[in-house]
Design a protein around this motif. Sequence first.
Motif, mmCIF file in Angstrom:
data_model
loop_
_atom_site.group_PDB
_atom_site.id
_atom_site.type_symbol
_atom_site.label_atom_id
_atom_site.label_comp_id
_atom_site.label_asym_id
_atom_site.label_seq_id
_atom_site.Cartn_x
_atom_site.Cartn_y
_atom_site.Cartn_z
ATOM 1 N N GLN A 1 -33.600 30.086 -113.154
ATOM 2 C CA GLN A 1 -34.194 28.988 -113.904
ATOM 3 C C GLN A 1 -34.450 29.380 -115.365
ATOM 4 O O GLN A 1 -35.534 29.183 -115.908
ATOM 5 C CB GLN A 1 -35.508 28.536 -113.239
ATOM 6 C CG GLN A 1 -35.320 27.859 -111.890
ATOM 7 C CD GLN A 1 -34.616 26.515 -112.017
ATOM 8 O OE1 GLN A 1 -35.150 25.580 -112.568
ATOM 9 N NE2 GLN A 1 -33.390 26.446 -111.508
ATOM 10 N N ALA A 2 -33.399 29.952 -115.955
ATOM 11 C CA ALA A 2 -33.496 30.390 -117.351
ATOM 12 C C ALA A 2 -32.094 30.449 -117.943
ATOM 13 O O ALA A 2 -31.095 30.531 -117.218
ATOM 14 C CB ALA A 2 -34.164 31.763 -117.451
ATOM 15 N N PHE A 3 -32.032 30.393 -119.276
ATOM 16 C CA PHE A 3 -30.749 30.541 -119.947
ATOM 17 C C PHE A 3 -30.391 32.027 -120.043
ATOM 18 O O PHE A 3 -31.230 32.870 -120.347
ATOM 19 C CB PHE A 3 -30.803 29.939 -121.351
ATOM 20 C CG PHE A 3 -30.705 28.435 -121.361
ATOM 21 C CD1 PHE A 3 -29.472 27.815 -121.248
ATOM 22 C CD2 PHE A 3 -31.846 27.658 -121.463
ATOM 23 C CE1 PHE A 3 -29.372 26.438 -121.247
ATOM 24 C CE2 PHE A 3 -31.760 26.287 -121.474
ATOM 25 C CZ PHE A 3 -30.511 25.665 -121.350
ATOM 26 N N ARG A 4 -29.138 32.323 -119.773
ATOM 27 C CA ARG A 4 -28.639 33.701 -119.815
ATOM 28 C C ARG A 4 -27.526 33.774 -120.856
ATOM 29 O O ARG A 4 -26.636 32.918 -120.897
ATOM 30 C CB ARG A 4 -28.115 34.099 -118.438
ATOM 31 C CG ARG A 4 -27.471 35.488 -118.376
ATOM 32 C CD ARG A 4 -27.067 35.810 -116.932
ATOM 33 N NE ARG A 4 -26.247 34.762 -116.350
ATOM 34 C CZ ARG A 4 -24.925 34.665 -116.534
ATOM 35 N NH1 ARG A 4 -24.293 35.540 -117.305
ATOM 36 N NH2 ARG A 4 -24.254 33.690 -115.956
ATOM 37 N N PHE A 5 -27.576 34.804 -121.702
ATOM 38 C CA PHE A 5 -26.573 34.949 -122.761
ATOM 39 C C PHE A 5 -25.288 35.538 -122.193
ATOM 40 O O PHE A 5 -25.297 36.600 -121.555
ATOM 41 C CB PHE A 5 -27.102 35.845 -123.878
ATOM 42 C CG PHE A 5 -26.103 36.069 -124.983
ATOM 43 C CD1 PHE A 5 -25.624 35.002 -125.733
ATOM 44 C CD2 PHE A 5 -25.645 37.341 -125.272
ATOM 45 C CE1 PHE A 5 -24.696 35.201 -126.754
ATOM 46 C CE2 PHE A 5 -24.725 37.556 -126.288
ATOM 47 C CZ PHE A 5 -24.256 36.477 -127.031
ATOM 48 N N GLN A 6 -24.182 34.832 -122.431
ATOM 49 C CA GLN A 6 -22.861 35.319 -122.048
ATOM 50 C C GLN A 6 -22.147 35.755 -123.325
ATOM 51 O O GLN A 6 -21.761 34.928 -124.149
ATOM 52 C CB GLN A 6 -22.054 34.215 -121.359
ATOM 53 C CG GLN A 6 -20.637 34.629 -120.961
ATOM 54 C CD GLN A 6 -20.621 35.735 -119.917
ATOM 55 O OE1 GLN A 6 -21.433 35.738 -118.995
ATOM 56 N NE2 GLN A 6 -19.696 36.662 -120.060
ATOM 57 N N PRO A 7 -22.004 37.067 -123.541
ATOM 58 C CA PRO A 7 -21.431 37.535 -124.816
ATOM 59 C C PRO A 7 -19.970 37.133 -124.973
ATOM 60 O O PRO A 7 -19.215 37.059 -124.005
ATOM 61 C CB PRO A 7 -21.590 39.055 -124.742
ATOM 62 C CG PRO A 7 -21.680 39.360 -123.290
ATOM 63 C CD PRO A 7 -22.359 38.192 -122.657
ATOM 64 N N TRP B 1 -27.012 28.219 -118.451
ATOM 65 C CA TRP B 1 -28.162 27.999 -117.577
ATOM 66 C C TRP B 1 -27.941 28.701 -116.237
ATOM 67 O O TRP B 1 -26.931 28.514 -115.568
ATOM 68 C CB TRP B 1 -28.379 26.504 -117.343
ATOM 69 C CG TRP B 1 -29.522 26.203 -116.431
ATOM 70 C CD1 TRP B 1 -29.453 25.759 -115.143
ATOM 71 C CD2 TRP B 1 -30.912 26.349 -116.726
ATOM 72 N NE1 TRP B 1 -30.707 25.611 -114.622
ATOM 73 C CE2 TRP B 1 -31.624 25.967 -115.574
ATOM 74 C CE3 TRP B 1 -31.625 26.767 -117.854
ATOM 75 C CZ2 TRP B 1 -33.014 25.984 -115.516
ATOM 76 C CZ3 TRP B 1 -32.994 26.788 -117.795
ATOM 77 C CH2 TRP B 1 -33.681 26.402 -116.641
ATOM 78 N N ASP B 2 -28.875 29.571 -115.885
ATOM 79 C CA ASP B 2 -28.824 30.280 -114.608
ATOM 80 C C ASP B 2 -29.762 29.547 -113.635
ATOM 81 O O ASP B 2 -30.990 29.640 -113.763
ATOM 82 C CB ASP B 2 -29.274 31.727 -114.798
ATOM 83 C CG ASP B 2 -29.010 32.588 -113.577
ATOM 84 O OD1 ASP B 2 -29.105 32.054 -112.444
ATOM 85 O OD2 ASP B 2 -28.710 33.780 -113.736
ATOM 86 N N ALA B 3 -29.167 28.816 -112.699
ATOM 87 C CA ALA B 3 -29.973 28.015 -111.774
ATOM 88 C C ALA B 3 -30.845 28.891 -110.881
ATOM 89 O O ALA B 3 -31.955 28.493 -110.505
ATOM 90 C CB ALA B 3 -29.055 27.137 -110.921
ATOM 91 N N LYS B 4 -30.364 30.091 -110.559
ATOM 92 C CA LYS B 4 -31.137 30.965 -109.676
ATOM 93 C C LYS B 4 -32.415 31.440 -110.366
ATOM 94 O O LYS B 4 -33.498 31.414 -109.775
ATOM 95 C CB LYS B 4 -30.282 32.168 -109.271
ATOM 96 C CG LYS B 4 -31.011 33.140 -108.361
ATOM 97 C CD LYS B 4 -30.101 34.313 -107.990
ATOM 98 C CE LYS B 4 -30.828 35.317 -107.117
ATOM 99 N NZ LYS B 4 -29.962 36.480 -106.765
#
Length: 327
Positions: free
Chosen positions: A107-113, A102-105
């Motif tokens: 406000q979305a989920f970000r994929f961490q490979p 979760w990227d609070a800045k």
Amino acid sequence: MIQDPAQAPPVVAPPARSLEAVRPAVRAGLAALQAVVVGKDAQVRRAFAALLAGGHVLLEDLPGVGKTTLAKGLSRILGGSFQRVQGTNDLLPSDLLGVHLWDAKDQAFRFQPGPIFCQVLLLDELNRIGPKTQSAMLEAMVEGQVTLDRSTHRLPDPFFVIATQNPMDHAGTFPLPESQLDRFSCSLHLGYPNREAERRILKGEAGSDRLDALRPALDLDGWRQARAAVRTVRVSDAVMDYAERMVDRIRTGGGFCSTRAVKHWLGLAQAEAWLEGRDFITPDDLQATLADTMAHRGSLDDRRLNRAERREQLARLLKDLPVGWTG
């Protein structure tokens, strides 16, 4: 934190200017790696053939005989990124594939490979990994992609897996299912080096101490071009007939031989022919690659067969089945 491959600095290597320039460059890379992994020319060449054919390699051996050196050397010749994952029974699928954070800045989920997003992946002690995490590799090894939380992420191209497996009588191991084993185009056994090769390693003239001397043989576009050239190597109807008769003999004898296994077998034969400078395969290419392609797939009638006995069975099949174009 795993670095996003897209953000990795580009590898500097001479571009492939023509198809005629690709094969000599690949051969030079093979010779350079054989000078590092000494005394194992046949195994290094077969691993190279698997790389060119778009397959993956399973190394079944004891620790300390050069498996990691071979994997790292291939990654340096390829010029791509390299990741090593140590197999443990508590390794989770997310430890391999990655996670959505979760990227609070934003406000979305970000994929961490995860570490699987690389050109060469070494899975050390694959059969110490639990079945759930083993199954996470199935899609990646065949389709070159990862599906996670209903999102699909493409893996780098080329993508090449080298996995090691401990003997099954070692503590803490999980048997690899046929679906997992069938993803590997060949299995290789390095074994102990001979006395001359071991002395060179001990003196620092070969082995892991010489990895820094390896340079990319081609840029990644050049390797993709080489792979495409291997796929154009012709398989005549007569050679295909011989391959099909051999497959029928394996299956009627109780052996496990999927259609994917046959494609791996033909792919390795095409790569060997291409390395030899030919644009067609011969029965000799098929015979030379049969044991490495089929030994790890085992027998459905007798699961207790070890790899050495399986190779002996396949060698007998080669002697019993004539190369003749009919029969």
